[in-house]
Motif scaffolding. Structure first.
Motif, PDB file in Angstrom:
ATOM      1  N   LYS A 122       0.821  -1.202   0.000  1.00 15.10           N
ATOM      2  CA  LYS A 122       0.000   0.000   0.000  1.00 15.10           C
ATOM      3  C   LYS A 122       0.858   1.257   0.000  1.00 15.10           C
ATOM      4  O   LYS A 122       0.496   2.262  -0.616  1.00 15.10           O
ATOM      5  CB  LYS A 122      -0.950  -0.011   1.207  1.00 15.10           C
ATOM      6  CG  LYS A 122      -2.051  -1.055   1.090  1.00 15.10           C
ATOM      7  CD  LYS A 122      -3.108  -0.908   2.169  1.00 15.10           C
ATOM      8  CE  LYS A 122      -2.594  -1.245   3.535  1.00 15.10           C
ATOM      9  NZ  LYS A 122      -3.675  -1.201   4.555  1.00 15.10           N
ATOM     10  N   LYS A 123       2.011   1.225   0.664  1.00 15.01           N
ATOM     11  CA  LYS A 123       2.896   2.379   0.645  1.00 15.01           C
ATOM     12  C   LYS A 123       3.459   2.624  -0.753  1.00 15.01           C
ATOM     13  O   LYS A 123       3.692   3.758  -1.143  1.00 15.01           O
ATOM     14  CB  LYS A 123       4.049   2.179   1.643  1.00 15.01           C
ATOM     15  CG  LYS A 123       3.647   2.387   3.095  1.00 15.01           C
ATOM     16  CD  LYS A 123       4.850   2.530   3.990  1.00 15.01           C
ATOM     17  CE  LYS A 123       5.654   1.260   4.067  1.00 15.01           C
ATOM     18  NZ  LYS A 123       6.787   1.378   5.023  1.00 15.01           N
ATOM     19  N   GLY A 136      -0.438   2.557  -3.237  1.00 16.05           N
ATOM     20  CA  GLY A 136      -1.739   3.100  -2.861  1.00 16.05           C
ATOM     21  C   GLY A 136      -2.820   2.146  -3.342  1.00 16.05           C
ATOM     22  O   GLY A 136      -2.750   0.949  -3.127  1.00 16.05           O
ATOM     23  N   PRO A 143       0.988   6.293  -7.617  1.00 16.70           N
ATOM     24  CA  PRO A 143       0.210   7.327  -6.924  1.00 16.70           C
ATOM     25  C   PRO A 143       1.059   8.567  -6.702  1.00 16.70           C
ATOM     26  O   PRO A 143       2.289   8.506  -6.737  1.00 16.70           O
ATOM     27  CB  PRO A 143      -0.143   6.661  -5.589  1.00 16.70           C
ATOM     28  CG  PRO A 143       0.988   5.696  -5.356  1.00 16.70           C
ATOM     29  CD  PRO A 143       1.387   5.195  -6.728  1.00 16.70           C
ATOM     30  N   TYR A 203       1.367  12.163  -4.056  1.00 21.37           N
ATOM     31  CA  TYR A 203       1.016  12.578  -2.706  1.00 21.37           C
ATOM     32  C   TYR A 203       1.045  14.098  -2.590  1.00 21.37           C
ATOM     33  O   TYR A 203       1.734  14.779  -3.348  1.00 21.37           O
ATOM     34  CB  TYR A 203       1.966  11.934  -1.694  1.00 21.37           C
ATOM     35  CG  TYR A 203       1.868  10.426  -1.709  1.00 21.37           C
ATOM     36  CD1 TYR A 203       1.010   9.753  -0.852  1.00 21.37           C
ATOM     37  CD2 TYR A 203       2.620   9.680  -2.615  1.00 21.37           C
ATOM     38  CE1 TYR A 203       0.908   8.378  -0.883  1.00 21.37           C
ATOM     39  CE2 TYR A 203       2.520   8.299  -2.662  1.00 21.37           C
ATOM     40  CZ  TYR A 203       1.660   7.647  -1.801  1.00 21.37           C
ATOM     41  OH  TYR A 203       1.543   6.287  -1.845  1.00 21.37           O
ATOM     42  N   LEU A 261      -6.693   4.737   3.204  1.00 23.65           N
ATOM     43  CA  LEU A 261      -5.894   3.543   2.979  1.00 23.65           C
ATOM     44  C   LEU A 261      -5.239   3.091   4.278  1.00 23.65           C
ATOM     45  O   LEU A 261      -5.109   1.903   4.531  1.00 23.65           O
ATOM     46  CB  LEU A 261      -4.828   3.838   1.918  1.00 23.65           C
ATOM     47  CG  LEU A 261      -4.041   2.649   1.380  1.00 23.65           C
ATOM     48  CD1 LEU A 261      -4.964   1.676   0.657  1.00 23.65           C
ATOM     49  CD2 LEU A 261      -2.944   3.121   0.429  1.00 23.65           C
ATOM     50  N   GLN A 308      -0.101   9.385   3.911  1.00 25.11           N
ATOM     51  CA  GLN A 308      -0.382   8.363   2.911  1.00 25.11           C
ATOM     52  C   GLN A 308      -1.780   8.530   2.306  1.00 25.11           C
ATOM     53  O   GLN A 308      -2.016   8.155   1.155  1.00 25.11           O
ATOM     54  CB  GLN A 308      -0.277   6.965   3.538  1.00 25.11           C
ATOM     55  CG  GLN A 308       1.122   6.586   3.982  1.00 25.11           C
ATOM     56  CD  GLN A 308       2.043   6.295   2.813  1.00 25.11           C
ATOM     57  OE1 GLN A 308       1.680   5.591   1.878  1.00 25.11           O
ATOM     58  NE2 GLN A 308       3.244   6.836   2.860  1.00 25.11           N
ATOM     59  N   ASN A 309      -2.698   9.083   3.071  1.00 28.21           N
ATOM     60  CA  ASN A 309      -4.075   9.258   2.592  1.00 28.21           C
ATOM     61  C   ASN A 309      -4.267  10.530   1.770  1.00 28.21           C
ATOM     62  O   ASN A 309      -5.292  10.666   1.093  1.00 28.21           O
ATOM     63  CB  ASN A 309      -5.047   9.258   3.787  1.00 28.21           C
ATOM     64  CG  ASN A 309      -5.136   7.891   4.432  1.00 28.21           C
ATOM     65  OD1 ASN A 309      -4.902   6.870   3.798  1.00 28.21           O
ATOM     66  ND2 ASN A 309      -5.453   7.861   5.719  1.00 28.21           N
ATOM     67  N   ARG A 368      -3.646  11.725  -1.287  1.00 33.25           N
ATOM     68  CA  ARG A 368      -3.115  10.975  -2.430  1.00 33.25           C
ATOM     69  C   ARG A 368      -4.059  10.996  -3.610  1.00 33.25           C
ATOM     70  O   ARG A 368      -5.275  11.068  -3.451  1.00 33.25           O
ATOM     71  CB  ARG A 368      -2.916   9.513  -1.963  1.00 33.25           C
ATOM     72  CG  ARG A 368      -2.238   8.583  -2.908  1.00 33.25           C
ATOM     73  CD  ARG A 368      -2.237   7.157  -2.359  1.00 33.25           C
ATOM     74  NE  ARG A 368      -3.593   6.587  -2.409  1.00 33.25           N
ATOM     75  CZ  ARG A 368      -4.399   6.443  -1.361  1.00 33.25           C
ATOM     76  NH1 ARG A 368      -3.998   6.791  -0.155  1.00 33.25           N
ATOM     77  NH2 ARG A 368      -5.610   5.932  -1.513  1.00 33.25           N
ATOM     78  N   ASP A 401      -4.834   8.391  -6.719  1.00 30.16           N
ATOM     79  CA  ASP A 401      -4.606   7.062  -7.310  1.00 30.16           C
ATOM     80  C   ASP A 401      -4.957   7.106  -8.783  1.00 30.16           C
ATOM     81  O   ASP A 401      -5.824   7.880  -9.218  1.00 30.16           O
ATOM     82  CB  ASP A 401      -5.464   6.005  -6.610  1.00 30.16           C
ATOM     83  CG  ASP A 401      -4.912   5.614  -5.247  1.00 30.16           C
ATOM     84  OD1 ASP A 401      -3.693   5.395  -5.143  1.00 30.16           O
ATOM     85  OD2 ASP A 401      -5.704   5.540  -4.285  1.00 30.16           O
TER      86      ASP A 401
END
Length: 210
Positions: A94-95, A98, A106, A108, A190, A201-202, A204, A206
Protein backbone atom coordinates in the motif's frame (compact mmCIF):
# COMPACT_ATOMS: atom_id res chain seq x y z
CA UNK A 1 11.46 54.81 60.51
CA UNK A 2 11.33 51.13 59.46
CA UNK A 3 14.23 49.05 60.71
CA UNK A 4 16.52 47.90 57.77
CA UNK A 5 16.29 44.24 58.85
CA UNK A 6 12.49 44.39 58.36
CA UNK A 7 12.88 45.68 54.76
CA UNK A 8 14.99 42.68 53.61
CA UNK A 9 12.27 39.96 54.10
CA UNK A 10 9.74 42.13 52.27
CA UNK A 11 12.10 42.54 49.32
CA UNK A 12 12.85 38.79 49.23
CA UNK A 13 9.14 37.98 49.29
CA UNK A 14 8.52 40.31 46.35
CA UNK A 15 11.32 38.69 44.31
CA UNK A 16 9.94 35.20 45.00
CA UNK A 17 6.49 36.23 43.80
CA UNK A 18 7.92 37.68 40.58
CA UNK A 19 9.89 34.48 39.81
CA UNK A 20 6.87 32.27 40.51
CA UNK A 21 4.72 34.37 38.21
CA UNK A 22 7.29 34.22 35.40
CA UNK A 23 7.53 30.39 35.54
CA UNK A 24 3.81 29.70 35.30
CA UNK A 25 2.92 27.40 32.38
CA UNK A 26 0.96 28.69 29.42
CA UNK A 27 -2.22 26.89 28.48
CA UNK A 28 -1.85 25.26 25.03
CA UNK A 29 -5.09 24.41 23.27
CA UNK A 30 -4.93 21.17 21.26
CA UNK A 31 -6.23 20.91 17.70
CA UNK A 32 -9.80 19.67 17.48
CA UNK A 33 -10.16 16.07 16.35
CA UNK A 34 -12.73 14.33 14.21
CA UNK A 35 -14.66 16.04 11.45
CA UNK A 36 -15.64 19.23 13.21
CA UNK A 37 -15.72 22.45 11.26
CA UNK A 38 -12.95 23.84 13.48
CA UNK A 39 -10.42 21.16 12.53
CA UNK A 40 -7.27 22.30 10.69
CA UNK A 41 -8.27 20.58 7.43
CA UNK A 42 -11.34 22.82 7.25
CA UNK A 43 -9.39 26.03 6.69
CA UNK A 44 -9.85 27.70 3.34
CA UNK A 45 -7.23 27.68 0.59
CA UNK A 46 -6.37 31.12 -0.78
CA UNK A 47 -5.42 31.15 -4.44
CA UNK A 48 -3.40 34.03 -5.96
CA UNK A 49 -5.35 36.66 -7.87
CA UNK A 50 -6.24 35.43 -11.35
CA UNK A 51 -5.59 31.78 -10.51
CA UNK A 52 -8.58 29.44 -10.37
CA UNK A 53 -8.77 26.52 -7.98
CA UNK A 54 -7.15 23.49 -9.49
CA UNK A 55 -4.59 25.25 -11.71
CA UNK A 56 -0.84 24.64 -11.79
CA UNK A 57 1.68 27.46 -11.72
CA UNK A 58 5.46 27.61 -12.09
CA UNK A 59 5.64 28.39 -8.39
CA UNK A 60 3.78 25.17 -7.66
CA UNK A 61 6.20 23.22 -9.84
CA UNK A 62 9.12 24.47 -7.79
CA UNK A 63 7.54 23.76 -4.42
CA UNK A 64 9.92 22.62 -1.67
CA UNK A 65 10.48 18.87 -1.67
CA UNK A 66 9.00 18.03 1.68
CA UNK A 67 7.45 14.80 2.92
CA UNK A 68 9.25 12.93 0.13
CA UNK A 69 8.18 9.30 -0.07
CA UNK A 70 10.63 6.54 -0.90
CA UNK A 71 9.79 4.92 -4.24
CA UNK A 72 11.92 1.82 -3.85
CA UNK A 73 11.33 -1.47 -2.11
CA UNK A 74 13.59 -2.91 0.56
CA UNK A 75 15.23 -4.92 -2.21
CA UNK A 76 15.89 -1.73 -4.16
CA UNK A 77 13.44 -2.37 -7.00
CA UNK A 78 12.05 0.81 -8.48
CA UNK A 79 8.34 1.43 -8.41
CA UNK A 80 8.64 2.41 -12.05
CA UNK A 81 9.67 -1.14 -12.96
CA UNK A 82 6.07 -2.39 -12.62
CA UNK A 83 7.43 -5.78 -11.52
CA UNK A 84 6.53 -5.43 -7.85
CA UNK A 85 4.25 -8.19 -6.63
CA UNK A 86 2.90 -9.22 -3.27
CA UNK A 87 -0.09 -9.02 -0.97
CA UNK A 88 -2.11 -5.97 -2.00
CA UNK A 89 -3.33 -5.65 1.59
CA UNK A 90 0.16 -5.50 3.05
CA UNK A 91 1.44 -2.20 4.42
CA UNK A 92 4.50 -2.32 2.13
CA UNK A 93 2.38 -2.80 -0.99
CA UNK A 94 0.00 0.00 0.00
CA UNK A 95 2.90 2.38 0.64
CA UNK A 96 4.26 1.69 -2.85
CA UNK A 97 1.06 1.53 -4.90
CA UNK A 98 -1.74 3.10 -2.86
CA UNK A 99 -4.81 1.85 -4.72
CA UNK A 100 -3.30 2.58 -8.14
CA UNK A 101 -3.02 -0.01 -10.88
CA UNK A 102 0.39 -1.75 -10.75
CA UNK A 103 1.48 0.01 -13.96
CA UNK A 104 0.78 3.43 -12.46
CA UNK A 105 2.22 5.42 -9.56
CA UNK A 106 0.21 7.33 -6.92
CA UNK A 107 1.12 10.91 -6.12
CA UNK A 108 1.02 12.58 -2.71
CA UNK A 109 0.12 16.05 -1.46
CA UNK A 110 1.08 18.35 1.37
CA UNK A 111 -1.42 19.05 4.12
CA UNK A 112 -4.47 21.00 2.90
CA UNK A 113 -2.91 21.55 -0.54
CA UNK A 114 -3.94 20.56 -4.07
CA UNK A 115 -0.83 21.72 -5.92
CA UNK A 116 1.55 19.22 -7.52
CA UNK A 117 4.69 18.85 -5.45
CA UNK A 118 8.01 19.00 -7.29
CA UNK A 119 9.07 15.60 -5.95
CA UNK A 120 5.91 14.02 -7.41
CA UNK A 121 6.49 15.21 -10.99
CA UNK A 122 8.59 12.15 -11.99
CA UNK A 123 5.69 9.92 -10.98
CA UNK A 124 3.30 11.85 -13.21
CA UNK A 125 5.81 11.74 -16.05
CA UNK A 126 6.05 7.95 -15.70
CA UNK A 127 2.25 7.65 -15.72
CA UNK A 128 2.02 9.86 -18.82
CA UNK A 129 4.70 7.79 -20.61
CA UNK A 130 2.77 4.58 -19.95
CA UNK A 131 -0.49 6.07 -21.19
CA UNK A 132 1.12 7.45 -24.36
CA UNK A 133 2.71 4.05 -25.06
CA UNK A 134 -0.68 2.36 -24.58
CA UNK A 135 -3.13 4.56 -26.50
CA UNK A 136 -6.07 2.20 -26.03
CA UNK A 137 -5.96 2.52 -22.24
CA UNK A 138 -8.04 5.01 -20.21
CA UNK A 139 -7.42 6.08 -16.62
CA UNK A 140 -9.48 7.25 -13.65
CA UNK A 141 -7.75 9.62 -11.23
CA UNK A 142 -9.11 9.26 -7.69
CA UNK A 143 -8.53 12.19 -5.30
CA UNK A 144 -8.21 11.38 -1.60
CA UNK A 145 -7.73 13.34 1.64
CA UNK A 146 -6.85 12.64 5.25
CA UNK A 147 -9.65 12.55 7.78
CA UNK A 148 -9.29 16.06 9.22
CA UNK A 149 -11.94 18.58 8.20
CA UNK A 150 -15.54 18.31 7.06
CA UNK A 151 -16.75 15.77 4.51
CA UNK A 152 -17.82 18.53 2.12
CA UNK A 153 -14.51 20.36 2.30
CA UNK A 154 -12.49 17.19 1.73
CA UNK A 155 -14.61 16.16 -1.26
CA UNK A 156 -13.82 19.51 -2.87
CA UNK A 157 -10.14 19.23 -1.96
CA UNK A 158 -9.94 15.71 -3.41
CA UNK A 159 -11.55 16.96 -6.61
CA UNK A 160 -8.94 19.73 -6.98
CA UNK A 161 -6.17 17.19 -6.44
CA UNK A 162 -7.54 14.89 -9.13
CA UNK A 163 -8.10 17.77 -11.58
CA UNK A 164 -4.55 19.05 -11.08
CA UNK A 165 -3.16 15.63 -11.93
CA UNK A 166 -5.38 15.41 -15.01
CA UNK A 167 -4.23 18.83 -16.23
CA UNK A 168 -0.62 17.80 -15.78
CA UNK A 169 -1.11 14.59 -17.78
CA UNK A 170 -2.76 16.59 -20.56
CA UNK A 171 0.19 19.00 -20.61
CA UNK A 172 2.45 15.95 -20.98
CA UNK A 173 0.52 14.82 -24.05
CA UNK A 174 -2.24 12.50 -22.83
CA UNK A 175 -5.61 13.11 -24.53
CA UNK A 176 -8.11 14.59 -22.02
CA UNK A 177 -10.93 12.29 -23.19
CA UNK A 178 -8.93 9.33 -21.88
CA UNK A 179 -8.92 10.69 -18.32
CA UNK A 180 -11.77 10.70 -15.80
CA UNK A 181 -11.59 12.17 -12.30
CA UNK A 182 -13.45 11.32 -9.11
CA UNK A 183 -13.09 12.53 -5.52
CA UNK A 184 -13.53 10.29 -2.50
CA UNK A 185 -12.49 12.95 0.00
CA UNK A 186 -11.83 11.25 3.32
CA UNK A 187 -14.24 8.37 2.64
CA UNK A 188 -11.67 5.73 1.60
CA UNK A 189 -8.65 5.95 3.93
CA UNK A 190 -5.89 3.54 2.98
CA UNK A 191 -4.28 3.78 6.41
CA UNK A 192 -6.57 4.18 9.41
CA UNK A 193 -4.11 5.36 12.05
CA UNK A 194 -4.60 8.72 13.78
CA UNK A 195 -1.05 9.88 13.08
CA UNK A 196 0.99 11.88 10.57
CA UNK A 197 2.21 8.81 8.68
CA UNK A 198 -1.34 7.64 7.97
CA UNK A 199 -2.49 11.14 7.06
CA UNK A 200 0.43 11.65 4.67
CA UNK A 201 -0.38 8.36 2.91
CA UNK A 202 -4.07 9.26 2.59
CA UNK A 203 -3.39 12.65 0.96
CA UNK A 204 -3.12 10.97 -2.43
CA UNK A 205 -4.22 10.63 -6.03
CA UNK A 206 -4.61 7.06 -7.31
CA UNK A 207 -4.50 6.18 -11.00
CA UNK A 208 -6.78 3.31 -12.02
CA UNK A 209 -6.55 1.89 -15.54
CA UNK A 210 -9.81 1.08 -17.32
Amino acid sequence: MMHPFRIIPAVLLGLLLMVAGGCSKKTIMPYPTGNGAGAPEAKSIDYPAGQEAGTITEEDMAAPQVDTLDTTTAAGKSLGGFAISGDQNSEEYKKLHGRSSPQMQPIYFNFDQATIRADQIPRLEANAAYLKNNPGVKVVIEGNCDERGTNEYNLALGERRALNAKKYLVVLGVEPQRIRTVSYGEERPLFTGDDEFSWSQNRRDDFILE
